[in-house]
Enzyme design. Sequence first.
Site, PDB file in Angstrom:
ATOM      1  CG  HIS A  63      93.022  -5.008  23.810  1.00  0.00           C
ATOM      2  ND1 HIS A  63      92.330  -5.939  24.545  1.00  0.00           N
ATOM      3  CD2 HIS A  63      92.197  -4.643  22.797  1.00  0.00           C
ATOM      4  CE1 HIS A  63      91.144  -6.140  23.993  1.00  0.00           C
ATOM      5  NE2 HIS A  63      91.036  -5.360  22.931  1.00  0.00           N
TER       6      HIS A  63
ATOM      7  CD  GLU B 268      90.791   1.963  20.292  1.00  0.00           C
ATOM      8  OE1 GLU B 268      89.728   1.857  19.656  1.00  0.00           O
ATOM      9  OE2 GLU B 268      91.732   1.146  20.194  1.00  0.00           O
ATOM     10  CG  ASP B 269      87.718   2.214  23.710  1.00  0.00           C
ATOM     11  OD1 ASP B 269      87.837   3.046  22.794  1.00  0.00           O
ATOM     12  OD2 ASP B 269      87.567   0.996  23.513  1.00  0.00           O
TER      13      ASP B 269
ATOM     14  CG  ASP C 178      87.334 -36.085  -0.966  1.00  0.00           C
ATOM     15  OD1 ASP C 178      88.533 -36.424  -1.009  1.00  0.00           O
ATOM     16  OD2 ASP C 178      86.494 -36.425  -1.818  1.00  0.00           O
TER      17      ASP C 178
ATOM     18  CG  HIS D 201      86.279  -6.765  23.522  1.00  0.00           C
ATOM     19  ND1 HIS D 201      86.246  -7.655  22.481  1.00  0.00           N
ATOM     20  CD2 HIS D 201      87.300  -5.887  23.244  1.00  0.00           C
ATOM     21  CE1 HIS D 201      87.181  -7.335  21.591  1.00  0.00           C
ATOM     22  NE2 HIS D 201      87.832  -6.262  22.043  1.00  0.00           N
TER      23      HIS D 201
ATOM     24  CG  ASP E 213      90.551  -6.511  19.200  1.00  0.00           C
ATOM     25  OD1 ASP E 213      89.739  -6.340  20.128  1.00  0.00           O
ATOM     26  OD2 ASP E 213      90.612  -5.766  18.203  1.00  0.00           O
TER      27      ASP E 213
END
Length: 745
Positions: A117, A121-122, A299, A93, A182
Amino acid sequence: MSAEATNPGNPDTARSRRGLPRPALHGLRRIGRAALLGPAPRGGLPDALEHVAKVHRGHHPHADLAILAKAYTLAESSHRGQMRKSGEPYITHPLAVTLILAELGAETTTLTASLLHDTVEDTEVTLDQVRAEFGAEVRYLVDGVTKLEKVDYGAAAEPETFRKMLVATGHDVRVMSIKLADRLHNMRTLGVMRPEKQVRIAKVTRDVLIPLAERLGVQALKSELEDLVFAILHPEEYAATRRLLRAHADRRDPLAVLAARMRTVLTDAGIDAEVRLRPRHLVSVHRVRRARGELTGADLGRILVLVPEDADCYAVLGELHTCFTPVVSEFKDFIAAPKFNLYQSLHTAVAGEAGEIAETLIRTHQMHRVAEAGVIALGNPYAAPVDGADTPDGERADPTRPGWLSRLLEWQRATPDSDTFWSSLRDDLAQDREITVFCTGDTAPGGRTAGARPVGLPAGSSCVDGAYALHGEDAHRCIGARVNGRLATLSTVLCDGDSLQLLLGPDAAAGPSPEWLDHTRTPAARLAIGRWLAGRGGEPGEGASAAALSPDGAALGGVASVVDAPSPPAPEADGGGARDAVAGAPGGRAAVGAPSAGPTAPSARPAAGPTAPGTPDEAPGAPEDTGAATPDEAPGAAGDASPADAPDPGAPGPAGHGCRVTLRAEAFSRPHLLADLTEAIAVQGAAVVAAAVEPPYEQRVRHTYTLRLPDAAALPALLRAMRQVPGVYDVTRDGRPRRAPAPRP
């Protein structure tokens, strides 16, 4: 982040079942395979990072990759053992997010932070550790995108996380760049989530992140996010649009024919230009179909012309308009007047031989990079220019303070409640277009002025929004405005390029009216007005405190009628008598020296102002004031009788040259207005015979005075003196002045 995961098994199969757009997964598959082998470096660079490094070097040939290798090593070891719901190593990720940013041309510091990043957090990695190994700049970016814990914030965790990111973006715009990349990767891999969670994430993406991508100019991310959200929230329309594109896929493309002709025309003209076909993304096709109905092949895309220099853009425009039939109404010049999100291009449309209309975009290669990647294409906007080089023309050196972001950061500071912030943020970002208003001569009745300054506002904003954007809570004192030099109500909707002059009352205790809330588009204005009203129990404020009383006890601004009362003694020229007459008004209504047979108050109606033609100081239908007062014929002539002309015991003797005149003053409602006007009248030596004050309408009020002048020649000076009273914008004569009759023996 860790909440979203890839589809187990074959992600392409699951994606096809949902009908989601297929991203370019070749580089991501290589990253995933390399991640399974761990960090095994080769030549000092991990295998999983090779593709990212190649793309990055394409934009930044001299980039130092050692810091990226170091960041990858920390991220891989920290996330080791963590898996996405697809069963892939979690490190895929942050690698995918980094690849997205590398393809858009992000600089090395941003890529370093994107690799890290999710570590804070993890994993067990701390911000202090990030600072120690990678510096304060990377630490700030990582902290900016780190979510707040639900354990600490509960239901407020999501809005407070976005508040934190926006505040961080105000100091470093690269925080939001990482967040957008992200979210794009998470939206690409949303297929394994429960349907209700897919819908929730898609709605937040639609309401918050897509508008932010638009405002930061990152069109490449915005377009793909729009298509992914479209597939989840509107699957039927999405499928119908896909079928429409497939139906046109095998047909002859009229745009290709026109593009070939354009290449020939520009080559013959000696212009170095690259002509490309630019297909519309799915949401764009859907919008065009809704607007135009049946679509043709022309178009479904646009023609893009890229040139080296700004001047070449206009050369291309001239050639195309000469050799093709232009559709004049489609021309827009966003080079001379760039959009608020850094976007620059010339837009035009030309007709082909068969009548097909081709929308055409003309820009330089640098403009194209900024149009696709927005602020990401600017690299590090905070780094000092190399060798003192100037910023390229048409670009902002610091993109972190565009008007919309400054406004957002301003009002969020005054919104501690998470729910209010969340709803206000969505409302603010729902404004899909911005205008620039030039505030000139911001004045208060005391005469203070300021120079012109551009103020960015969302489209549809009113003068009220402009007042709060410019003055903050001082806008509570706003009593009127002029738009493009003409008097306008505060509810007037502003247009791009308008000149706005705001007039502020002198009373610091003045406050807004609840009606102002009906004319606001910006959260800053709504929140400020709401706070003022709530702090006073929801009491309405008549513009500039129309309900306030003067120190003498007379009601101001809200006076509704004339009060007939015995005539007091004539006021002295020093003005004291005028104030005494005001103070003696019964019932708190204005009665200034009114005789028993005084005139009837005119019916209440809107004050002259914004809809009146001509300049702000012109009153429609009123005679032009030349300053000359012409006495009428003999005062006893037939047809002259009126209450205003009745004999008055205070009139001058037979040898006097006095006259009686009725004046109408148009003003912005404010405290002490009546007292100030009557004092100005008394200083000029005029006596007030009768006065009427109409109820305020849209912050304006009309005063009508019947006055006795010692001499008709004094009228011009009296008119000037009344017009100089703060808040008064016009004084006109009601009819012609009449000679005061001699007193009866």
